[in-house]
Write an enzyme that holds these catalytic residues in place. Structure first.
Site, PDB file in Angstrom:
ATOM      1  CG  HIS A   1      -1.954 -13.158  -4.951  1.00 36.88           C
ATOM      2  ND1 HIS A   1      -3.064 -12.713  -5.628  1.00 36.88           N
ATOM      3  CD2 HIS A   1      -1.548 -12.132  -4.169  1.00 36.88           C
ATOM      4  CE1 HIS A   1      -3.313 -11.455  -5.265  1.00 36.88           C
ATOM      5  NE2 HIS A   1      -2.400 -11.080  -4.379  1.00 36.88           N
TER       6      HIS A   1
ATOM      7  CB  SER B   1      -7.447  -2.055   0.521  1.00 41.12           C
ATOM      8  OG  SER B   1      -8.117  -2.454  -0.661  1.00 41.12           O
TER       9      SER B   1
HETATM   10  C1  PEP Z   1      -2.497  -8.169  -3.091  1.00 40.59           C
HETATM   11  O1  PEP Z   1      -3.016  -8.402  -4.173  1.00 40.59           O
HETATM   12  O2  PEP Z   1      -1.697  -8.975  -2.574  1.00 40.59           O
HETATM   13  C2  PEP Z   1      -2.840  -6.919  -2.436  1.00 40.59           C
HETATM   14  C3  PEP Z   1      -2.647  -6.843  -1.151  1.00 40.59           C
HETATM   15  O3  PEP Z   1      -3.345  -5.936  -3.216  1.00 40.59           O
HETATM   16  P1  PEP Z   1      -3.829  -4.451  -2.785  1.00 40.59           P
HETATM   17  O4  PEP Z   1      -2.862  -3.962  -1.727  1.00 40.59           O
HETATM   18  O5  PEP Z   1      -3.751  -3.648  -4.027  1.00 40.59           O
HETATM   19  O6  PEP Z   1      -5.188  -4.605  -2.241  1.00 40.59           O
END
Ligand code: PEP
Length: 244
Positions: A89, A204
């Site tokens: 990640h 997002s």
């Molecule tokens: C993530 O960090 O894997 C992620 C997709 O975060 P968000 O959906 O909050 O952008």
């Protein structure tokens, strides 16, 4: 890995114990179905397992066991009944300085213990602005997937997560996501001779944009961060993505 779409909820370092009880009350694992994986903080993993959720961890260490205070191993994760691990990640790459080499070792050990790998790759805003996206993704893929057996590829999903789209309420266009997914599949095919590796999108994803994102023809599912911590929003996303 199955070819149906999957939705992975990455709760990150969020929610207190009381919030987790409430979340479990609001979402029954059977309302989610087979294609949904929840990745809570490690301390909450047993709660989700007990209620028959498909569970993943957000990270693990690449050693089999030993004196590594604060870490968890793939062997421990597998022994508990967890089936998935997120590896690479961008928050691990950034805040914890995980290198491509660390990530490769994590991929190898995760597969060794029979877990499915959700490998995150993605370019930063700076790399995007410098037109380096293709180069960065290629480097991340080639390094992460070194030293694998042919059959290992059946147990890998790649999550394309542009770093600039994480937690920002900004997403690439559907066309850009589609083209990038094709590019990622092409790299894996060209260098590892594995066709059509599943690629999911993250960054997002919300209950508001899921319908549109779900229309991308080559997307195999979604990695959901912030919205996965809200039971109602997450259910909506799941409903659109996997229960059409
Ligand atoms: C993530 O960090 O894997 C992620 C997709 O975060 P968000 O959906 O909050 O952008």
């Amino acid at each position: 890995m199955e070819s149906k779409k999957i939705v992975v909820g990455n709760m990150k370092m969020n929610l207190l114990a009381g919030d987790i009880s409430e979340y479990l009350r609001k979402i029954n694992s059977s309302n989610l179905g087979e294609q949904v994986v929840i990745c809570p903080s490690n301390i909450y993993v047993p709660y989700f397992l007990k209620q028959s959720y498909k569970v993943g961890v957000q990270n693990l260490f690449f050693r089999d066991s030993g004196a590594y205070t604060g870490e968890i191993s793939a062997a421990q994760v597998a022994s508990l009944g967890v089936k998935y691990a997120i590896v690479g990640h961008s928050e691990r790459r950034g805040y914890f300085r995980e290198s491509d080499q660390d990530i490769n070792k994590k991929v190898v050990v995760t597969l060794k213990y029979g877990l499915e790998v959700i490998l995150c790759i993605g370019e930063t805003a700076e790399e995007k602005n410098l037109l380096k996206t293709a180069r960065v993704l290629k480097r991340q893929i080639l390094n992460a997937l070194r030293n694998l057996e042919e059959t290992d590829f059946d147990h890998i999903v790649i999550a394309y997560e542009p770093v600039w789209a994480i937690g920002t309420n900004v997403t690439p266009t559907n066309k850009d996501i589609m083209d990038t997914i094709s590019y990622i599949k092409g790299i894996v095919s060209e260098y590892f001779h594995y066709e059509d590796i599943p690629v999911i999108y993250g960054g997002s994803v919300s209950e508001k944009n899921i319908k549109e994102l779900n229309s991308i023809p080559n997307v195999s599912g979604f990695l959901v961060g912030g919205a996965s911590t809200d039971a109602k929003k997450f259910l909506k996303i799941v409903e659109v993505a996997v229960k059409k």
